[in-house]
Design an enzyme around this catalytic site. Structure first.
Site, PDB file in Angstrom:
ATOM      1  N   HIS A 213      23.101  -4.665  88.695  1.00 50.36           N
ATOM      2  CA  HIS A 213      22.959  -5.064  87.407  1.00 50.36           C
ATOM      3  C   HIS A 213      23.850  -4.053  86.390  1.00 50.36           C
ATOM      4  CE1 HIS A 213      20.922  -5.138  83.282  1.00 50.36           C
ATOM      5  NE2 HIS A 213      20.509  -6.300  83.616  1.00 50.36           N
TER       6      HIS A 213
ATOM      7  N   ASP B 122      23.682  -2.445  83.595  1.00 48.70           N
ATOM      8  CA  ASP B 122      23.150  -1.169  83.180  1.00 48.70           C
ATOM      9  C   ASP B 122      22.885  -0.581  84.235  1.00 48.70           C
ATOM     10  OD1 ASP B 122      22.848  -2.288  80.349  1.00 48.70           O
ATOM     11  OD2 ASP B 122      20.832  -3.153  80.599  1.00 48.70           O
ATOM     12  N   LYS B 123      22.262  -0.682  85.394  1.00 54.09           N
ATOM     13  CA  LYS B 123      22.215   0.185  86.804  1.00 54.09           C
ATOM     14  C   LYS B 123      23.653   0.544  87.231  1.00 54.09           C
ATOM     15  CE  LYS B 123      18.452   1.184  86.551  1.00 54.09           C
ATOM     16  NZ  LYS B 123      18.359   2.584  86.457  1.00 54.09           N
TER      17      LYS B 123
ATOM     18  N   GLU C  94      27.744   9.456  79.613  1.00 55.36           N
ATOM     19  CA  GLU C  94      27.260   8.085  79.279  1.00 55.36           C
ATOM     20  C   GLU C  94      28.240   7.305  79.739  1.00 55.36           C
ATOM     21  OE1 GLU C  94      24.577   7.863  78.001  1.00 55.36           O
ATOM     22  OE2 GLU C  94      24.290  10.038  77.320  1.00 55.36           O
TER      23      GLU C  94
ATOM     24  N   GLU D 143      29.587  14.762  76.806  1.00 55.18           N
ATOM     25  CA  GLU D 143      29.790  16.180  76.972  1.00 55.18           C
ATOM     26  C   GLU D 143      29.381  17.027  78.198  1.00 55.18           C
ATOM     27  OE1 GLU D 143      28.853  13.735  73.592  1.00 55.18           O
ATOM     28  OE2 GLU D 143      26.866  14.784  74.783  1.00 55.18           O
TER      29      GLU D 143
ATOM     30  N   LYS E  18      17.761  -9.584  89.381  1.00 53.32           N
ATOM     31  CA  LYS E  18      16.410  -8.951  88.759  1.00 53.32           C
ATOM     32  C   LYS E  18      15.177  -9.860  89.275  1.00 53.32           C
ATOM     33  CE  LYS E  18      17.685  -8.799  83.895  1.00 53.32           C
ATOM     34  NZ  LYS E  18      17.421  -9.038  82.655  1.00 53.32           N
TER      35      LYS E  18
ATOM     36  N   PHE F 210      23.517 -19.088  88.242  1.00 50.18           N
ATOM     37  CA  PHE F 210      23.584 -17.556  87.885  1.00 50.18           C
ATOM     38  C   PHE F 210      25.034 -17.192  88.688  1.00 50.18           C
ATOM     39  CE2 PHE F 210      21.444 -13.095  88.039  1.00 50.18           C
ATOM     40  CZ  PHE F 210      22.645 -12.487  87.070  1.00 50.18           C
TER      41      PHE F 210
ATOM     42  N   ASP G  60      27.379  -9.522  81.161  1.00 50.60           N
ATOM     43  CA  ASP G  60      26.739  -8.469  80.132  1.00 50.60           C
ATOM     44  C   ASP G  60      27.278  -7.177  80.239  1.00 50.60           C
ATOM     45  OD1 ASP G  60      24.341 -10.097  78.631  1.00 50.60           O
ATOM     46  OD2 ASP G  60      23.899 -10.254  81.012  1.00 50.60           O
ATOM     47  N   ALA G  61      27.623  -6.561  79.265  1.00 51.09           N
ATOM     48  CA  ALA G  61      28.069  -5.049  79.114  1.00 51.09           C
ATOM     49  C   ALA G  61      26.851  -4.326  79.491  1.00 51.09           C
ATOM     50  CB  ALA G  61      28.664  -4.720  77.607  1.00 51.09           C
TER      51      ALA G  61
ATOM     52  N   ARG H 179      19.651   2.222  79.566  1.00 51.14           N
ATOM     53  CA  ARG H 179      19.131   1.053  78.983  1.00 51.14           C
ATOM     54  C   ARG H 179      18.032   0.343  79.774  1.00 51.14           C
ATOM     55  NH1 ARG H 179      23.121  -2.934  76.125  1.00 51.14           N
ATOM     56  NH2 ARG H 179      23.343  -3.624  78.125  1.00 51.14           N
ATOM     57  N   LYS H 180      17.555   1.020  80.690  1.00 49.79           N
ATOM     58  CA  LYS H 180      16.516   0.449  81.735  1.00 49.79           C
ATOM     59  C   LYS H 180      15.475   1.498  81.771  1.00 49.79           C
ATOM     60  CE  LYS H 180      17.680  -3.692  82.180  1.00 49.79           C
ATOM     61  NZ  LYS H 180      18.184  -3.624  81.008  1.00 49.79           N
TER      62      LYS H 180
ATOM     63  N   LYS I 136      22.338  13.162  83.033  1.00 48.93           N
ATOM     64  CA  LYS I 136      21.783  14.177  82.245  1.00 48.93           C
ATOM     65  C   LYS I 136      21.490  15.565  83.214  1.00 48.93           C
ATOM     66  CE  LYS I 136      19.849  11.868  78.223  1.00 48.93           C
ATOM     67  NZ  LYS I 136      18.645  11.484  77.561  1.00 48.93           N
TER      68      LYS I 136
ATOM     69  N   LYS J 227      18.248  19.073  80.187  1.00 51.28           N
ATOM     70  CA  LYS J 227      17.602  18.195  79.406  1.00 51.28           C
ATOM     71  C   LYS J 227      16.335  17.707  79.815  1.00 51.28           C
ATOM     72  CE  LYS J 227      22.252  17.756  78.632  1.00 51.28           C
ATOM     73  NZ  LYS J 227      23.135  18.904  79.274  1.00 51.28           N
TER      74      LYS J 227
ATOM     75  N   ASP K 229      14.510  15.551  78.896  1.00 52.41           N
ATOM     76  CA  ASP K 229      14.389  14.140  78.696  1.00 52.41           C
ATOM     77  C   ASP K 229      14.009  13.783  80.257  1.00 52.41           C
ATOM     78  OD1 ASP K 229      14.289  13.370  76.305  1.00 52.41           O
ATOM     79  OD2 ASP K 229      16.286  12.879  76.261  1.00 52.41           O
TER      80      ASP K 229
END
Length: 400
Positions: free
Chosen positions: A24, A26-27, A52, A65, A170, A236, A244-245, A250-251, A271, A275, A277
């Site tokens: 996918h 995003d992955k 990123e 960074e 998916k 598909f 899709d970009a 985003r997941k 990260k 961090k 997060d």
């Protein structure tokens, strides 16, 4: 994505969670970002990384960074990651051998570094960890089963058992609950990218036989009484970064608990562990899982919150949703006694300076088996936050 539906006629409660394959878009971005992080940590364990990734048709853009004493070949990492996933043909929309790679990297802000260097958190924010006793993984059943489906889909694609399958895909699983107990798989949805010359009938037959039936637990899954959607649009072919970009981070619900339990909003991949997060979310899961395994509760959610540059969390909250064998305030006291949630201590206890993050970037960061690898002559654990190594300490601290 997740949804809660209450059927007023049958009085049943349904919960739905989704997972996505490593192909996918995003992955792909998450895996590239974590591959860059691991490459830096291999040579510079003190490196600061916030990487990123954007992927689209024929292009990967790496930004962020990074402060490090070493050099890593970012274009080579990007290409190797794409090839490993299966993007080896320009007809798939991106090809690891021929795609363009752009990098725009700066250093970490010295304003942030001055707080992190003294052991403080790398940002403010809140993080959640969750666990339940509904299965051996201490995970919500819908997201656990969705991950098993997407992992299986990738496995049979790479082994050649689904020769028509392409990397993007998916899965979505709806589970019926009786109170807090999963009792039945109600609906399964799988969408898999495919070559243009395969029929819908072949896709449905082979996905059912080779993906769904081998991984669904027999005690929950009855194909005669389960709604199954396989490629419900009927086609598909265009997928991956061409369809899709993809973007890092985003997941976040796929990465955690499938919507069963709250999320602080921060993404993980790319990260380093300063961090919070990432590191505090791992610590919160570690603590919540040990609370449940210790028999202090059947469900447990732990929230941590931090101020940038400050080591001690500004709050620690335990919620057992009424399932605790003791009051939540008493369990919270035990958690605080057993776990040190200062970022530097989390990093030390879970060995988060090691290059272990690429393995987390697909199929969830939680509910995975803790395994070990050899790295530079020492044993390094993957998914160390899944270990049940504080159970006795919690029982003792709680007076049990």
């Amino acid at each position: 994505m997740s949804t809660l539906v209450l059927d007023p006629v049958l009085h049943r409660q349904l919960f739905t969670s989704e997972s996505v394959t490593e192909g996918h878009p995003d992955k792909i971005a998450d895996q590239i970002s974590d591959a860059v992080l691991d490459a830096i940590l291999e040579k510079d364990s003190a490196g600061r990384v916030a990487c990123e990734t954007l992927v689209t048709t024929g292009l990967a853009v790496i930004a962020g960074e990074i402060t490090t004493t070493t050099y890593v070949d970012i274009p080579g990492i990007v290409r190797g990651t794409l090839r490993g996933i299966g993007y080896t043909d320009a007809n798939y929309g991106i090809d690891g051998d021929t795609c363009a790679v752009m990098t725009t990297i700066d250093q970490q802000s010295p304003d942030i570094a001055q707080g992190v260097d003294t052991g403080g958190a790398g940002d403010q924010g809140m993080m959640f960890g969750y666990a339940s006793d509904e299965n051996e993984a201490y995970m919500p059943t819908p997201i656990l089963l969705a991950h098993r489906l997407t992992e299986r889909l990738a496995e049979v694609r790479k082994s050649g058992k689904l020769s028509w399958a392409r990397p993007d895909g998916k899965a979505q699983v709806t589970v019926e609950y009786d109170g807090e107990r999963p009792v039945r798989v109600d609906t399964v949805v799988i969408s898999t990218q495919h070559s243009p010359d395969v029929t819908s009938e072949q896709i449905r037959r082979e996905v059912l036989e080779r993906v769904i039936e081998p991984v669904m637990p027999r005690e929950l899954f009855d194909p005669e009484h389960c709604t199954i959607h396989i490629n419900p649009t009927g086609r598909f072919v265009i997928g991956g970064p061409h369809g899709d970009a993809g973007l890092t981070g985003r997941k976040i619900i796929v990465d955690t608990y499938g919507g069963m339990g709250r999320h602080g909003g921060g993404a993980f991949s790319g990260k380093d562990a300063t961090k919070v997060d990432r590191s505090a979310a791992y610590a919160a899961r570690w603590a919540a899982k040990n609370v449940v395994a210790a028999g202090l509760a059947r469900r447990c959610e732990i929230q941590l919150a931090y101020a940038i540059g400050v080591a001690e969390p500004v709050s620690v909250r335990v919620d057992t949703f009424g399932t605790g064998t003791l009051g939540d305030d008493r369990i919270s006291e035990a958690v605080r006694e057993v776990f040190d949630f200062k970022p530097r201590e989390i990093i030390r206890q879970l060995d988060l300076r090691s290059p272990i993050f690429r393995s987390t970037a697909a199929y969830g960061h939680f509910g995975r088996e803790t395994t070990s690898i050899r790295l530079d002559g020492r044993e390094v654990k993957l998914f160390p936050w899944e270990e049940l190594n504080r159970v006795d300490h919690l029982r003792s601290a709680a007076g049990m």
